[in-house]
Design an enzyme around this catalytic site. Structure first.
Site, short mmCIF file in Angstrom:
data_model
loop_
_atom_site.label_atom_id
_atom_site.label_comp_id
_atom_site.label_asym_id
_atom_site.label_seq_id
_atom_site.Cartn_x
_atom_site.Cartn_y
_atom_site.Cartn_z
N ASP A 54 28.14 -28.16 9.54
CA ASP A 54 29.12 -27.47 8.83
C ASP A 54 28.32 -26.75 10.41
O ASP A 54 27.89 -25.84 10.29
CB ASP A 54 29.22 -26.44 8.04
CG ASP A 54 29.62 -26.22 7.99
OD1 ASP A 54 30.65 -25.86 8.83
OD2 ASP A 54 29.89 -24.21 7.40
C1 SPV Z 1 32.72 -23.22 3.97
O1 SPV Z 1 32.31 -23.39 2.35
O2 SPV Z 1 32.96 -23.65 4.62
C2 SPV Z 1 31.92 -21.80 4.20
C3 SPV Z 1 31.38 -21.05 3.23
O3 SPV Z 1 31.95 -20.90 4.89
S1 SPV Z 1 29.92 -20.84 4.04
O4 SPV Z 1 29.30 -22.32 3.74
O5 SPV Z 1 28.81 -20.01 2.83
O6 SPV Z 1 29.33 -20.94 5.01
MG MG Z 2 32.85 -23.23 6.27
#
Ligand code: SPV
Ligand code: MG
Length: 284
Positions: A54
């Site tokens: 991510d």
């Molecule tokens: C997601 O679920 O992609 C989020 C929440 O943005 S977090 O993983 O806490 O950033």
């Molecule tokens: Mg996110």
């Protein structure tokens, strides 16, 4: 009522709403079946389901496509995670236009520098300049066609270790710029800093939280503290990973699927979830 109006009503009602991270249409169906109020198209989950971290790697079009699959699967309203907005003001404007046109109920933008890093990764976080981010929120709010389409501004000030005062300063700037709700994110093991924020915020707008690192905060306590919406952001994905690992290991070790047969959903259940009989009516 449109999905956008339903998301808005969830944020504005007294009772805390609960929405769940969904990386695909099937997950969305299961979230609806379980009785939740709405969906969150999580950038973490959608990236992970493509074996990507991510880190802002997915394009707007890729997140839009995944979000559309999630959105079309059920009648629940979807709040789409649009990371930092994919660039400057004009990118936020196009994101709002495209997600709204796809029937998504609302979008969430976070005040980090592109490419963002997931909030729970070790190491530092680069916050976007607050005024620049507020400008994006203002442009996004102006770009929407329906005033029901929700814009959630997420501040990562606490995640970046910048403290409560900076989180509040940013949240007020974003609310001034037209954000409908503030997502206050924290990676503390207790809700202590979120509680401080809620107390100081005085319900100026609805507040959304993602209690991944403080999972033991009771829903009733969150509601009493003034939380409008809770996002269970990644639990369906994490449950799938655990279940798949267990079953795959056992199949390999045991030399067959006999031992796990009663632990996996029967094919009939999938036929039901995918509504095969309804589809077959079309060919009858
Ligand atoms: C997601 O679920 O992609 C989020 C929440 O943005 S977090 O993983 O806490 O950033
Ligand atoms: Mg996110």
């Amino acid at each position: 009522m449109s999905k956008a109006a339903r998301l808005r009503a969830l944020l504005e009602r007294k009772e805390t709403a609960r929405i769940v991270g969904s990386r695909d249409a099937l997950t969305a169906l299961l979230v609806e079946e379980a009785g939740f109020d709405g969906l969150w198209a999580s950038s973490f989950e959608i990236s992970a389901s493509r074996a990507l971290p991510d880190l802002g790697l997915l394009t707007m079009a890729e997140l839009l496509e995944a979000s559309s699959h999630v959105n079309e699967a059920t009648s629940l309203p979807l709040l789409a995670d649009c990371d930092t907005g994919f660039g400057g003001r004009i990118n936020v404007v196009r994101t709002v236009q495209q997600f709204e046109a796809a029937g998504v109920a609302g979008v969430c933008f976070e005040d980090k520098v592109f490419p963002k890093r997931n909030s729970f990764l070790l190491g530092g976080q680069n916050l976007e300049e607050a005024e620049e981010f507020a400008g994006r929120i203002e442009a996004g709010a102006r770009a929407r066609r329906s005033s029901d389409f929700t814009l959630v501004a997420r501040t990562e000030a606490l995640i970046a270790g910048r403290g409560l005062d900076e989180a509040l300063r940013r949240a007020h700037l974003y609310a001034d710029a037209g954000a409908d709700a503030i997502l206050i994110h924290s990676k503390k093991r207790t809700p202590v800093e979120v509680l401080e924020f809620l107390q100081a915020w005085q319900a100026r707008t609805p507040v959304v939280i993602v209690p991944t690192t403080y999972p033991h905060w009771d829903l009733a306590d969150a509601q009493a503290a003034g939380v409008s919406m809770v996002i269970y952001a990644n639990h369906a994905l994490r449950a799938s990973v655990s279940a798949m690992r267990d079953v795959l290991t056992e199949i390999r070790v045991r030399g067959g699927t006999g031992a796990i047969e009663d632990r996996v959903a029967p094919m009939k259940e999938l036929f039901g979830l995918t509504d095969v009989s309804k589809w077959e009516e079309w060919s009858a």
